[in-house]
Design an enzyme around this catalytic site. Structure first.
Site, PDB file in Angstrom:
ATOM      1  N   LYS A  90       5.780  -1.871  -5.061  1.00  0.00           N
ATOM      2  CA  LYS A  90       6.769  -1.013  -4.390  1.00  0.00           C
ATOM      3  C   LYS A  90       7.909  -0.644  -5.327  1.00  0.00           C
ATOM      4  O   LYS A  90       8.354  -1.462  -6.129  1.00  0.00           O
ATOM      5  CB  LYS A  90       7.346  -1.752  -3.177  1.00  0.00           C
ATOM      6  CG  LYS A  90       8.181  -0.895  -2.267  1.00  0.00           C
ATOM      7  CD  LYS A  90       7.330   0.068  -1.459  1.00  0.00           C
ATOM      8  CE  LYS A  90       8.186   1.098  -0.724  1.00  0.00           C
ATOM      9  NZ  LYS A  90       8.813   2.086  -1.648  1.00  0.00           N
ATOM     10  N   SER A 115      14.557   0.206  -1.441  1.00  0.00           N
ATOM     11  CA  SER A 115      13.308   0.256  -0.680  1.00  0.00           C
ATOM     12  C   SER A 115      12.354  -0.901  -0.977  1.00  0.00           C
ATOM     13  O   SER A 115      11.289  -0.977  -0.351  1.00  0.00           O
ATOM     14  CB  SER A 115      12.590   1.584  -0.936  1.00  0.00           C
ATOM     15  OG  SER A 115      13.237   2.631  -0.239  1.00  0.00           O
ATOM     16  N   LYS A 171      11.237  -2.663   2.038  1.00  0.00           N
ATOM     17  CA  LYS A 171      10.083  -2.250   2.838  1.00  0.00           C
ATOM     18  C   LYS A 171       8.875  -3.156   2.629  1.00  0.00           C
ATOM     19  O   LYS A 171       7.933  -3.116   3.431  1.00  0.00           O
ATOM     20  CB  LYS A 171       9.728  -0.805   2.532  1.00  0.00           C
ATOM     21  CG  LYS A 171      10.823   0.188   2.940  1.00  0.00           C
ATOM     22  CD  LYS A 171      10.402   1.614   2.669  1.00  0.00           C
ATOM     23  CE  LYS A 171      11.440   2.602   3.193  1.00  0.00           C
ATOM     24  NZ  LYS A 171      12.299   3.144   2.155  1.00  0.00           N
ATOM     25  N   SER A 228       7.035   5.577   1.161  1.00  0.00           N
ATOM     26  CA  SER A 228       8.336   4.921   1.241  1.00  0.00           C
ATOM     27  C   SER A 228       9.207   5.539   2.327  1.00  0.00           C
ATOM     28  O   SER A 228      10.419   5.727   2.159  1.00  0.00           O
ATOM     29  CB  SER A 228       9.071   4.969  -0.112  1.00  0.00           C
ATOM     30  OG  SER A 228      10.145   4.054  -0.140  1.00  0.00           O
TER      31      SER A 228
END
Length: 417
Positions: free
Chosen positions: A260, A94, A97, A158
């Site tokens: 993140k 992720s 992202k 997320s």
């Protein structure tokens, strides 16, 4: 007639009583035989082990971390303070992202996107009853949410669903958005990165390097400053479902304000984080750690090590005259020279005061010279070692002199030799 008790019925009860009695006696004996350790001894036993260190190719002592790749980068300069396998392409999970959110933020910044425009949750983006694990914003099928809510769903929750929905909204399709992702990666200089989707689920060639992800993080902080505070938000509620930010450092370190987390079985546990202490900002990237706790602990190690071992130095101020070289055939005989932009270097702790500068000018400067023209370079040196260099520019225009003034200067130059 007197009946004799059956031993077979009493035996299990007698054995159980004996075992329990024996266990109690043994426990009591153990308690008396082994007194509890002193509080200080217990504290020492639970203290964390000393951080393992190694030496890199430059002779610098750096932490040893159990993961596949990591970097620690200074935000202001882009200097890598230390790293391990910084350029190995790895599954980013992720962390992908960050590019999804960055493109949306840049669309908002340019005005192409509006915070309150509505984004549809298509069937291809929808989390089917939680499909995709807990990485969902949980927007119902075919319903709409505002673009800013979707952006929060990506950054904080997320959400795989929010990522795909935004990709379809911005790029026309997820494939179209992925083209934009790879184009932006190339623009930023992310040479070891290739995206195949907007959410980070595994793909055969879906890879990114730790260095590239640090570059992306720096771009978000620098170019999406208006939206960067989203990365520090600890929770997000949508559809009556409250989700916490998975970046554990946001809850334990007040200097950390992003960015993140990521996890898949293939990628392991990943974390890109940024911290700012005393005006100095560092960015760390951890890839393929073995647990949530490990990625958080390793990030703490890097930040603490970085701030303990480095400091910023400012070799020269932007716009200040460093020297005034002579100019041939100009209406003015000389021009002020300096640097155009603020210049910061990161040096080992205690060496900022030792940083010196050396100006080297282009030979035979001749008018006309435009303000901002590069006329040399400024080199920063400490202990005989060059640390970096920046262009030296003219701080003013110097127009070319008329014919008779040039003749006069030429004659004066003959007699001055």
């Amino acid at each position: 007639m007197t009946r004799k008790p059956r031993i077979s019925r009493l035996l299990p009860s007698l054995l159980a009583t004996a075992i329990l009695a024996g266990s109690a006696v043994a426990a009591e004996a153990a308690t008396h035989a082994k007194p509890k350790p002193h509080a200080a001894a217990r504290k020492a036993k639970s203290a964390p082990a000393e951080q393992a260190m190694t030496t890199d190719a430059n002779g610098q002592s750096i932490p040893v971390l159990e993961n596949k790749a990591w970097v620690l980068m200074d935000f202001n300069t882009g200097q890598l303070l230390a790293s391990s396998n910084p350029d190995e392409p790895l599954p980013p999970a992720s962390l992908t992202k960050m590019m999804t959110s960055y493109l949306v933020e840049q669309g908002l910044k340019s005005g192409k996107l509006k915070p309150d425009e509505m984004v549809t949750m298509s069937e291809s983006a929808w989390c089917r009853g939680g499909k995709g694990g807990d990485s969902c914003m949980f927007v119902p099928l075919n319903e709409k949410a505002s673009l800013m809510d979707m952006l929060r769903g990506v950054v904080i929750a997320s959400g795989n669903d929010a990522s795909k929905a935004l990709a379809e909204h911005v790029g026309g399709s997820e494939a179209g958005f992925v083209t934009l992702m790879n184009a932006e990666a190339a623009k930023l200089g992310m040479t070891k990165t290739h995206f195949e989707n907007a959410d980070g689920l595994p793909g055969a060639n879906h890879k990114a390097s730790a260095r590239d992800l640090a570059v992306l993080a720096a771009a978000i902080i620098r170019n999406s400053a208006e939206y960067y505070p989203l990365y520090a938000e600890r929770e997000f509620t949508y559809n009556n479902i409250k989700q916490g930010n998975r970046n554990a450092l946001l809850y334990t370190d007040s200097s950390v304000d992003g960015l993140k987390t990521g996890h898949t079985e293939e990628a392991g546990y990943c974390l890109v984080a940024s911290s700012k202490r005393n005006g100095m900002r560092l960015i760390s990237v951890i890839m393929n750690a073995n647990s949530k706790q490990a990625r958080a602990d390793q990030t703490r190690v890097l930040f603490n090590w970085g701030y303990a071992n480095f400091e910023e130095a400012t070799p020269a101020q932007a716009g200040a005259a460093l020297t005034t070289p002579k100019v041939l055939y100009g209406v003015a005989p000389e021009v002020a020279a300096g640097i155009a932009k603020p210049w910061t270097l990161v040096v080992p702790k205690g060496q900022a005061a030792a940083v010196k500068t050396e100006v080297t000018l282009n030979p035979g400067l001749e008018a006309p010279i435009a303000k901002g023209a590069v006329i040399g370079k400024l080199v920063a040196v400490a202990n005989g070692k060059a640390l970096g260099e920046v262009p030296v520019i003219a701080l003013a225009d110097v127009e070319r002199a008329g014919f008779f003034l040039r003749i006069k200067q030429r004659i004066a130059g003959w007699f001055s030799k």
